[in-house]
Design a protein around this motif. Structure first.
Motif, mmCIF file in Angstrom:
data_model
loop_
_atom_site.group_PDB
_atom_site.id
_atom_site.type_symbol
_atom_site.label_atom_id
_atom_site.label_comp_id
_atom_site.label_asym_id
_atom_site.label_seq_id
_atom_site.Cartn_x
_atom_site.Cartn_y
_atom_site.Cartn_z
ATOM 1 N N TYR A 411 0.840 -1.195 0.000
ATOM 2 C CA TYR A 411 0.000 0.000 0.000
ATOM 3 C C TYR A 411 0.879 1.251 0.000
ATOM 4 C CZ TYR A 411 -3.819 3.174 1.195
ATOM 5 O OH TYR A 411 -4.728 4.199 1.186
ATOM 6 N N ARG A 412 1.817 1.329 0.930
ATOM 7 C CA ARG A 412 2.801 2.407 0.953
ATOM 8 C C ARG A 412 4.175 1.794 1.211
ATOM 9 N NH1 ARG A 412 -0.179 7.193 1.316
ATOM 10 N NH2 ARG A 412 -2.102 7.075 2.525
ATOM 11 N N THR A 413 5.190 2.325 0.546
ATOM 12 C CA THR A 413 6.552 1.845 0.749
ATOM 13 C C THR A 413 7.471 3.047 0.930
ATOM 14 O OG1 THR A 413 6.926 1.817 -1.638
ATOM 15 C CG2 THR A 413 6.208 -0.240 -0.616
ATOM 16 N N SER A 414 8.733 2.757 1.235
ATOM 17 C CA SER A 414 9.716 3.831 1.397
ATOM 18 C C SER A 414 10.319 4.196 0.042
ATOM 19 C CB SER A 414 10.814 3.388 2.362
ATOM 20 O OG SER A 414 11.479 2.249 1.845
ATOM 21 N N GLU A 438 -1.164 -0.844 -4.631
ATOM 22 C CA GLU A 438 -2.337 0.033 -4.604
ATOM 23 C C GLU A 438 -1.948 1.404 -5.144
ATOM 24 O OE1 GLU A 438 -5.238 1.368 -5.194
ATOM 25 O OE2 GLU A 438 -5.862 -0.394 -4.032
ATOM 26 N N LEU A 439 -2.312 1.657 -6.384
ATOM 27 C CA LEU A 439 -1.980 2.935 -7.012
ATOM 28 C C LEU A 439 -2.801 4.081 -6.445
ATOM 29 C CD1 LEU A 439 -1.543 2.015 -10.784
ATOM 30 C CD2 LEU A 439 0.125 1.956 -8.936
ATOM 31 N N LYS A 440 -3.900 3.763 -5.766
ATOM 32 C CA LYS A 440 -4.788 4.818 -5.268
ATOM 33 C C LYS A 440 -4.468 5.224 -3.828
ATOM 34 C CE LYS A 440 -8.575 2.406 -6.253
ATOM 35 N NZ LYS A 440 -8.049 1.249 -6.996
ATOM 36 N N ALA A 441 -3.280 4.825 -3.306
ATOM 37 C CA ALA A 441 -2.876 5.239 -1.959
ATOM 38 C C ALA A 441 -2.612 6.740 -1.983
ATOM 39 C CB ALA A 441 -1.631 4.476 -1.511
#
Length: 746
Positions: A411-414, A438-441
Motif C-alpha cells: 500500500y505504501r513503501t519507502s 495500490e496505485l490509489k494510496a
C-alpha cells in the motif's frame, strides 16, 4: 427467581432503550480535536525543545492535509448539495463554517506558540532565525554570495498582466507576490490636462486602483533549500529563503519601483478521486488524477499578515476566494521547516533520548527466519522491536531455492524500499512473485506507479488492486517446499511495508506458518488478483465482504453474554471510529452492561459517558513520541479471550470501500502479550487524553492526583529492553553444541 436471573432481566430492559438522535460527533471537528492534542504536545514545557518544534511542524502538516482533503471535499459536497446533513445533524454549510472558525483559531495558536515561546527558547539555545537586520558583516557577505550563486540564477519572476492568465502555482509551495508601481504614459483627463500624480498609497484621485499597480509572482520552488545556514560565532544561525529573496527583490525588476513583496502559499483541493469506469488503464488514470490535483481549485490562501489590502484583494480575486479561505500569518509560512531544525546535529540535549529498537528475544540472527517461525508464532510490537525481521524474511525468501512463490500487498513503501528490491531479485531468480500495488494510496500514487513499473520490468506480476476499492490489507505470503510438503509462511501487519515509518509508528506484526491462516490468506489473495468472489474463509475476515458482519457479530455476542449474567468486555485500539452502525452496536452493548474501553488516536464520532447510552464506554487517545497506528481488538468471549489485529479502522471507507483483513491471534503467548500491551495504554496518565461527553479531551495529570507518572510508550519500550536482556542472559547461560551438518539422503 435467582439473583442472576433478576440481573439478566434488568439488563434486557436496558438494551431496549431507544438511541437518541444526536449521538454522534462531527467527523471533521473530531479530527481537529486530535490535531489540537498534537499542538498541545508542542505547548508542553516538559517536552524537550526540539521535540516541541517537531510537534508544531506535525500539527502544521496535519492541518495542510486536512484542508486539502477534508475541506476540499466539503466544498465539493457544498457545490453538489449544500443541504445534506452528516450523522451529527450538521449541514455542509454548517460544517464549513465550524471548520473554518476552528482552523483559524488553531493557526493563530500555532503562531502564538512559535513567535512568543519557541523561537525565543530556540534563540536562547543558540538556534536563531535571523534577518538582514541581524546579520554581521560576514553573514551579509555570505548572503550576497548565496543569492548570486544559488538563487538569482534559479528563480524567475512572472509578470501578471491583463492579457496573461494567472500562473499555475504549486499547492503548498511558498511564493512571493510583488507589487510594482505601474509603468504607463500619463492619462489625460477630459479637459486635456494630465491626470493627478499618485498619492502616498500609489493611487491618484478618481483613478482605478487596479490600474495603479502591476503584480508579479516568484515561485520559490524546491531546488533551493528553504533554510540557509549562516555563519555564527556559536550555535546555528539560519535565514529563510523568502527573507533572502525579499531583501534582494529589486534585483529581479531593474528600473522598476517595488512597492511591496509578500510571501504567500496556496492549498489546492486534493479530494480528487479516480473515475475508474472511465479509465481504460489504471496507471494512466492515476496520472490524470495527479494532474487534476495540480490544477484543482484553491481552497486556502495563507499570506504574510503585513500584506496590504491591494495584495490581498489581488490574490483573492485571482483565486476566487472568500474571507473564510484567507489566513493571515504572523510568522514564517509553512511550519514544515521546523522538521529540519529538529534534525540539526549537535543539539542532542534538546531532543528525546534515543530509544533503540530491540531485537525480538525469539529471533536469533544466526538462524534463518523460516526455522524461527516454524518453532512458533511471533508477535512483534513496533517500533519498540525492530522491523528488520520482516525485511529479512522477504530477503531470505528471494534467495532460498526452496521458495516457490511470494505474494504480497504493497500500500505504501519507502523511497528506497529493500522489500521491493528483494521482490525484484526473487522474480529475476525465477520465483513466482505476485504483488498487489495500490496505485490509489493517497499522496503516494506517484511513488507506487514508479515501483510498479520497475517491478514489472524485473518480471514481477503486478496487479493494481480492485476496481472501485482500495487494497489496504497488510499481508505477505511465502510459499516454500519442505520435506513434509508445501508450507506457507505469513506476515500480517497493522502498518505498511515501510521500514522508515516502522521506526516512528506504533504497529504490530504477526509471523506465522499456521496452515489454516495460510489457506485463508492464499484464498484471499487469489480472489483479489483474480477479481473473483472469495471462498468462505475459516479464520480471516475480509472487507468489504465479511468484516462488517464479523465485527457486529462479535459485539452482539459480547452483549448477549452480558445479558445472560456473564462478565463481558471489549477493548479496542484504532486510529478512527466513525461508522455509525458499529457505534450503535457499541451503544447497545454499553446499555446491556458490557465494559468497553476504546483507545482511538484520532477521530471518534462516538459520545462516551452519557447516562443510559454510553456510561460503560471509556475513550482515550494517546499522543506521544510515536504515532499510534496499530489496530487491535479484544473480546472477553466468556473468558476464552479472542484477540485480533487488523488493517482496518472502524470507518465506512474501511468496512465498505477497501480491501482489508481482520486476523485472529491464535498463539497463547502472543495473545497474552498483545492483551498486556493493549491494557497498558489505559494506565497512561502522562500522555493520555480522556474524551468527555462534550467531545472535549481532558489530559491526564498524575501530579494533581498524587499518582506516580505512567507513560505507556516508555513502559512498552522498557518491557522490550527487558525481554531482550533476559534472552541474551539466557543464551549466555545455555551451552549449545555444534552439530555436524546432516547429509541429505538421495
Amino acid at each position: 427467581m435467582s439473583k442472576k436471573s433478576v440481573g439478566a432481566k434488568k439488563k434486557t430492559r436496558a438494551i431496549d432503550l431507544p438511541l437518541p438522535d444526536h449521538r454522534f460527533m462531527n467527523r471533521e471537528l473530531g479530527w481537529l480535536e486530535f490535531n489540537q492534542r498534537v499542538l498541545e504536545q508542542a505547548e508542553d514545557r516538559s517536552v524537550p525543545l526540539l521535540e516541541r518544534a517537531k510537534f508544531l511542524a506535525i500539527s502544521g502538516s496535519n492541518l495542510d492535509e486536512f484542508v486539502m482533503v477534508r475541506v476540499g471535499g466539503l466544498k465539493l459536497q457544498f457545490d453538489r448539495n449544500a443541504m445534506v446533513r452528516d450523522a451529527a445533524g450538521l449541514t455542509i454549510s454548517q460544517q464549513i463554517n465550524a471548520v473554518s472558525s476552528r482552523c483559524h483559531e488553531m493557526v493563530a495558536r500555532q503562531y502564538d506558540l512559535l513567535r512568543d515561546v519557541l523561537e525565543p527558547l530556540l534563540a536562547d539555545a543558540d538556534i536563531r532565525r535571523i534577518t538582514f537586520d541581524d546579520c554581521s558583516d560576514r553573514a551579509r557577505e555570505v548572503a550576497d554570495q548565496r543569492f548570486l550563486a544559488d538563487v538569482s540564477a534559479v528563480l524567475s519572476p512572472q509578470a501578471i498582466t491583463h492579457d496573461r492568465p494567472f500562473p499555475l502555482l504549486q499547492g503548498l509551495g511558498v511564493h512571493l507576490c510583488v507589487r510594482l508601481r505601474a509603468v504607463s504614459s500619463p492619462v489625460k483627463t477630459t479637459d486635456g490636462a494630465p491626470s493627478p500624480a499618485p498619492n502616498a498609497e500609489g493611487e491618484s484621485e478618481g483613478s482605478n486602483p487596479a490600474e495603479a499597480w502591476q503584480f508579479a509572482v516568484i515561485p520559490l520552488g524546491k531546488m533551493v533549500p528553504r533554510l540557509l545556514a549562516m555563519p555564527s560565532e556559536r550555535g546555528h544561525d539560519y535565514m529563510l529563503l523568502e527573507d533572502l529573496v525579499t531583501h534582494y527583490i529589486e534585483d529581479f525588476f531593474p528600473g522598476r519601483e517595488v512597492m511591496e513583496c509578500v510571501a504567500f502559499r496556496i492549498t489546492r483541493n486534493a479530494d480528487v478521486e479516480l473515475q475508474e469506469d472511465g479509465a481504460a488503464d489504471l496507471v494512466d488514470g492515476m496520472e490524470e488524477v495527479l494532474e487534476s490535483r495540480r490544477l484543482s481549485r484553491v481552497v486556502r490562501l495563507e499570506y504574510s499578515a503585513a500584506a496590504s489590502d491591494h495584495v490581498i484583494a489581488f490574490l483573492s480575486e485571482k483565486m476566487q476566494l472568500t474571507n473564510q479561505d484567507l489566513y493571515p500569518i504572523d510568522g514564517p509560512l509553512d511550519l514544515s521547516y521546523l522538521f529540519t531544525l529538529h534534525g540539526l546535529e549537535g543539539f542532542d540535549s534538546l531532543r528525546d533520548e534515543a530509544w533503540v529498537p530491540q531485537s525480538h528475544p525469539a529471533i536469533d540472527p544466526a538462524e534463518g527466519m523460516f526455522s524461527t517461525i516454524a518453532k512458533g508464532d511471533l508477535l512483534l510490537v513496533h517500533p519498540y522491536e525492530r522491523f528488520d525481521p520482516i525485511i529479512r524474511l522477504i530477503e531470505e525468501a528471494s534467495s532460498d531455492p526452496d521458495v516457490l512463490a511470494i505474494k504480497q500487498v504493497l500500500y505504501r513503501t519507502s523511497k528506497r524500499s529493500p522489500i521491493v528490491a528483494a521482490l525484484m531479485r526473487a522474480a529475476e531468480r525465477g520465483k513466482y512473485v505476485s504483488v498487489i500495488v495500490e496505485l490509489k494510496a493517497r499522496f503516494d500514487e506517484a511513488r507506487n506507479i514508479e515501483w510498479a513499473r520497475e517491478m514489472e520490468q524485473a518480471g514481477v506480476q503486478v496487479i493494481y488492486g480492485i476496481r472501485g476499492l482500495k487494497t489496504h490489507a497488510k499481508v505477505c505470503i511465502i510459499v516454500r517446499r519442505e520435506s513434509q510438503g508445501i508450507v506457507r509462511y505469513l506476515h500480517f501487519g497493522t502498518g505498511n511495508y515501510n521500514e522508515a515509518t516502522a521506526k516512528i509508528y506504533s504497529d504490530v506484526s504477526l509471523l506465522t506458518c499456521n496452515d489454516t491462516l495460510g489457506a485463508d490468506a492464499t484464498a484471499f489473495f487469489n480472489a483479489v488478483t483474480g477479481a473473483s468472489q472469495p471462498q468462505q474463509l475459516q479464520l480471516l475476515a475480509a472487507a468489504p465482504i465479511t468484516l462488517r458482519k464479523r465485527i457486529l457479530d462479535l459485539i452482539e455476542a459480547e452483549t448477549q453474554r452480558c445479558l445472560e449474567g456473564q462478565k463481558a468486555e471489549i477493548v479496542a485500539k484504532f486510529n478512527a471510529l466513525v461508522d455509525t452502525q458499529v457505534i450503535d452496536a457499541l451503544y447497545r452493548a454499553s446499555q446491556a452492561g458490557v465494559r468497553i474501553r476504546l483507545n482511538i488516536r484520532g477521530v471518534c464520532c462516538l459520545v462516551p459517558g452519557v447516562k443510559g447510552l454510553s456510561e460503560n464506554i471509556e475513550v482515550i487517545s494517546i499522543v506521544d513520541r510515536f504515532l499510534e497506528h496499530a489496530r487491535v481488538i479484544y473480546f472477553r468471549h466468556g473468558g476464552d479471550d479472542e484477540l485480533f489485529i487488523s488493517s482496518a479502522d472502524w470507518m465506512p471507507r474501511n468496512l465498505d470501500r477497501r480491501v482489508e483483513l481482520f486476523v485472529p491471534v491464535l498463539d497463547p503467548g502472543c495473545r497474552l502479550r498483545l492483551l498486556q500491551t493493549l491494557r497498558t495504554y489505559f494506565k497512561d496518565n502522562t500522555n493520555s487524553w480522556r474524551m468527555l461527553s462534550s467531545g472535549v479531551y481532558e489530559r491526564g495529570q498524575p501530579q494533581k492526583k498524587g499518582k506516580e507518572a505512567f507513560q505507556s510508550q516508555r513502559v512498552l519500550y522498557d518491557q522490550a529492553v527487558e525481554m531482550t536482556r533476559k534472552a541474551k542472559q539466557s543464551r549466555r547461560t545455555t551451552f549449545e553444541t555444534h552439530e555436524p551438518k546432516q547429509q541429505e539422503q538421495t
